[in-house]
Design an enzyme around this catalytic site. Structure first.
Site, PDB file in Angstrom:
ATOM      1  N   HIS A  36      13.403  28.656  15.907  1.00 57.23           N
ATOM      2  CA  HIS A  36      12.774  29.005  14.636  1.00 57.23           C
ATOM      3  C   HIS A  36      12.536  27.724  13.857  1.00 57.23           C
ATOM      4  O   HIS A  36      13.410  26.867  13.778  1.00 57.23           O
ATOM      5  CB  HIS A  36      13.653  29.973  13.843  1.00 57.23           C
ATOM      6  CG  HIS A  36      12.987  30.473  12.606  1.00 57.23           C
ATOM      7  ND1 HIS A  36      11.777  31.136  12.643  1.00 57.23           N
ATOM      8  CD2 HIS A  36      13.334  30.397  11.300  1.00 57.23           C
ATOM      9  CE1 HIS A  36      11.426  31.450  11.402  1.00 57.23           C
ATOM     10  NE2 HIS A  36      12.351  31.010  10.576  1.00 57.23           N
ATOM     11  N   HIS A  48       9.672  28.493   5.443  1.00 58.63           N
ATOM     12  CA  HIS A  48       9.350  28.875   6.812  1.00 58.63           C
ATOM     13  C   HIS A  48       8.554  30.168   6.834  1.00 58.63           C
ATOM     14  O   HIS A  48       8.415  30.843   5.820  1.00 58.63           O
ATOM     15  CB  HIS A  48      10.629  28.987   7.661  1.00 58.63           C
ATOM     16  CG  HIS A  48      11.676  29.895   7.095  1.00 58.63           C
ATOM     17  ND1 HIS A  48      12.015  31.098   7.673  1.00 58.63           N
ATOM     18  CD2 HIS A  48      12.476  29.765   5.999  1.00 58.63           C
ATOM     19  CE1 HIS A  48      12.975  31.679   6.963  1.00 58.63           C
ATOM     20  NE2 HIS A  48      13.266  30.885   5.950  1.00 58.63           N
ATOM     21  N   CYS A 161       6.099  30.807  13.236  1.00 56.82           N
ATOM     22  CA  CYS A 161       6.758  29.742  12.483  1.00 56.82           C
ATOM     23  C   CYS A 161       6.427  28.343  12.986  1.00 56.82           C
ATOM     24  O   CYS A 161       6.341  27.404  12.194  1.00 56.82           O
ATOM     25  CB  CYS A 161       8.263  29.958  12.486  1.00 56.82           C
ATOM     26  SG  CYS A 161       9.009  29.934  14.141  1.00 56.82           S
TER      27      CYS A 161
END
Length: 199
Positions: A36, A48, A161
């Site tokens: 991530h 994010h 992301c």
């Protein structure tokens, strides 16, 4: 390489972080099959792009539809990340207990090739790129603008992301086979800004 990032490891320590860094964490809750990504502004603010469909018993799992985290998010981050999209949270909640890594930019081609053996077409596995990064002020300007305005619809395959962080750092995107097919099918962009993808 920058701050100790090597071909074998992109892990860094918190004290090494700088404003505007592209950071990421391999998700141990998913056997480290994906990472991530986000943009570091401070220990209290990492921006994010999160999947709005992922909810967990703790209120939110920031990273993926593939798994839900057992990490207990702080109250402030649960509130700020509710609903997904472009969100911000503290560094601890972004990491969800996983190791901190730095995505390196402007690396020599030999370093890029050696670091990404077998992963050059799978963006979720990249650890660095040859593209130069923009100054931190520009990176944070983009990230905070997208925090207010959004970054399109989250899609684990074509808009996630990684692309958000890469766009914030460079103002561009990486063209992969998945994106090339998407562009061929729909040559008119849905939005002017780039959108996050894993592939």
């Amino acid at each position: 390489m920058d701050r100790g990032v090597t071909v074998a490891s992109s892990g860094i320590e918190r004290w090494q972080l700088r404003r505007g860094d592209h950071i990421y964490a391999w998700r141990s809750s998913a056997a480290k099959t994906y990472s991530h990504h986000g943009i570091y502004e401070s220990d209290k603010k990492v921006i994010h792009f999160a999947n709005p469909a992922v909810q967990s018993s703790t209120g939110f799992s920031s990273s993926s539809a593939f798994t839900s985290s057992s990490f207990i998010f702080c109250w402030e981050c649960r509130q700020s990340m509710h609903g997904g999209g472009v969100v911000s949270c503290c560094l601890d909640c972004f990491l969800e207990g996983d190791n901190l890594c730095l995505f390196a930019y402007g690396v020599p081609f030999w370093f890029y090739t050696a670091s990404n053996i077998g992963h050059a077409v799978v963006r979720s596995r990249l650890t660095c790129h040859v593209t130069d990064e923009d100054p931190p002020e520009k990176v944070l300007e983009r990230a905070n603008h997208l925090l207010r305005e959004g970054f399109g619809t989250y899609d684990a395959t074509v808009n996630n992301c990684f692309d958000f962080a890469f766009y914030c750092k460079t103002g561009g995107s990486i063209v992969t086979p998945a994106r090339a097919v998407m562009i061929a099918v729909n040559p008119e962009p849905v939005q002017s800004n780039q959108t996050c993808m894993i592939l």
